[in-house]
Design a protein around this motif. Sequence first.
Motif, mmCIF file in Angstrom:
data_model
loop_
_atom_site.group_PDB
_atom_site.id
_atom_site.type_symbol
_atom_site.label_atom_id
_atom_site.label_comp_id
_atom_site.label_asym_id
_atom_site.label_seq_id
_atom_site.Cartn_x
_atom_site.Cartn_y
_atom_site.Cartn_z
ATOM 1 N N ILE A 295 0.839 -1.209 0.000
ATOM 2 C CA ILE A 295 0.000 0.000 0.000
ATOM 3 C C ILE A 295 0.871 1.254 0.000
ATOM 4 N N ILE A 296 1.877 1.275 0.876
ATOM 5 C CA ILE A 296 2.776 2.446 0.941
ATOM 6 C C ILE A 296 3.541 2.584 -0.371
ATOM 7 N N GLY A 297 4.038 1.465 -0.898
ATOM 8 C CA GLY A 297 4.810 1.509 -2.136
ATOM 9 C C GLY A 297 3.997 2.021 -3.311
ATOM 10 N N LEU A 298 2.782 1.499 -3.493
ATOM 11 C CA LEU A 298 1.935 1.942 -4.608
ATOM 12 C C LEU A 298 1.484 3.382 -4.421
ATOM 13 N N SER A 299 1.159 3.775 -3.191
ATOM 14 C CA SER A 299 0.714 5.146 -2.932
ATOM 15 C C SER A 299 1.818 6.154 -3.254
ATOM 16 N N THR A 300 3.038 5.883 -2.765
ATOM 17 C CA THR A 300 4.142 6.812 -3.009
ATOM 18 C C THR A 300 4.555 6.803 -4.476
ATOM 19 N N LEU A 301 4.441 5.651 -5.133
ATOM 20 C CA LEU A 301 4.743 5.597 -6.561
ATOM 21 C C LEU A 301 3.755 6.437 -7.359
#
Length: 600
Positions: free
Chosen positions: A525-531
């Motif tokens: 979730i954090i990875g996709l959101s920041t991407l």
Amino acid sequence: MALYKSLQIGDWNAAKEFLNRNPHAISAKITVRDKTALHVAAAAGHVHIVEELVKQMSEENLEIKDIYGYTALALAAYFGNYRIAECMLGKNKNLIRIAINSGDIPVVLALFNGHLKLARYLYLLTPPEILMPENGSMGALVVCEAIYNKALDIALDLVQLCPRLVVTPNRFLESPFLILSRMPGYFPSGNRLVFWKRWIYSEEDISISTTSKPELLEECALSLFGRLLADRNQNLRAIKSTLRSAWKLGSDLRIVDHLYEMKLTHVQSNELLSRMKEQISISNIQQIRTGCVHEAVVRATGEGIFEFVSEMVKADPQFVFSRTAVSSNIFSAAVQNRRAKIFSLIYGFYTKSNLASTPDSSYGNSLLHMAGMSAPSTSLDHIAGAALQMQRELQWFKEVESIVPPRVHGQRNKMGLNPRQLFTKNHENMMSKGEKWMKDTASSCTVVGALIITIMFAAVFTVPGGNDQNNGFPIFLNKKLFMVFIVSDALSLFSSSTSVLMFLGILTSRYAEEDFLESLPRKMIIGLSTLFFSIVAMMTTFSAALFLMLHEHSWIFKPIICLASIPITLFVLMQFPLLVAMAISTYGPSIFDRKMKRWS
């Protein structure tokens, strides 16, 4: 052969000439399967020939059967020719009673083949006495076929006429109540609707006026429903009008009509269930057994028909203990088939702990063992990605584990496995697929994030307009858009760096079972959101730089800036649904309703 050919191609003049020369041929069996001229014309669908033949035939001749026991009316019912059936019954109404060799009467043949308009017509002419239980299983078969083919108005009328049919088995030993339990699409819980369809669906209540039978015939071709629900006196047109008004907002009219038909089916099925429940409440043990009532409750649980199960167990809590060879009660079946809404009923049951600890008689599996089994593929089809499917399975196991007594945690089944061991054994393949899905997704996103880092790092040292040769400061340093450029560049760099780190964390994770519950989804979730944020910031950086350099040539930079929104849109369309689904499954409301009100 000459008569047969003329009847097949619809040449009445040739057929008439032959019959004038051979008057006896009007009732003769002219094929190897003992079909008469009327049989041939009816099967071919030539209405004008049937009308002429019927005029010349006696009532007895209309009742002639072929080797399979079909009268010409039975063939018309089988093939769904309304006008031909109407013509024959206009001369001989006794045809409606005559069954073929298998025992099916014309209304059953029409229902079996989905000819609902003709079936309703034939049903209205069928004498009620031949459909009563004391005269055989034909009445139960009519109700069953009506349910199967969504002619619920016929089923409702006949059940109202003779409630005992609810628990009367047909010749296949299946009761109407059992058949209804196999139809999840007939109930709201069996239909998944997007939010705007749910709004249209719920805008108005649909009901039937007791004085609008002609209107019903015009509106939805229901010839019976006007006299079924005498206790409801609202206007059927209200929902039709409301749903059609949604078309003005841009909805496709076909979708609106589909939702209307869906809601009408739900109203009919709920009313049918209510009438069935009333009859079952006064049925004796033998009737409940022959009517497959307990089997139906378990089947409805497996199909996920919440309305069906809820109504039955609240009417009589003993139905909770309906069992099969592999399920000791309905909650065991609910866990086995992953029916969260039905399982939530356990929170309102007075002997929750006893139910949770009782093993089945065949394999010694407790409720927690059931949670350790693999879920049916149909219950996971709507969940994207093997990792989220594994997460859902763990959520089920943890939820059931929280309500069973501690002694059940170590209880072994007849295979010698405790619940946790059974879970690990049955989910090895899913874990492997989940790990591969996580790593593949993280690897792909890491490449994208690394590219953004490279671009954004280089962009900050090659600012638009260049630097002042005297002091080294950027020429556009005092421009507001330059600040937008710098800030968005920095945000894109930092967020993409965070994204890459998160995806690296996923790639180096240990991939234990518990990691799929929250740790791995949180990193994703954090990875996709920041991407996603870094892509938006990157496009903002590009647009600001373009505007600084070409602000006097708007005809160039405006279309290009518009094109910059395409990557953002594509990412939203392809990845954002996954991000939302993952966030909801990890941090959203529980799939179980622990606040279920006490109902027993």
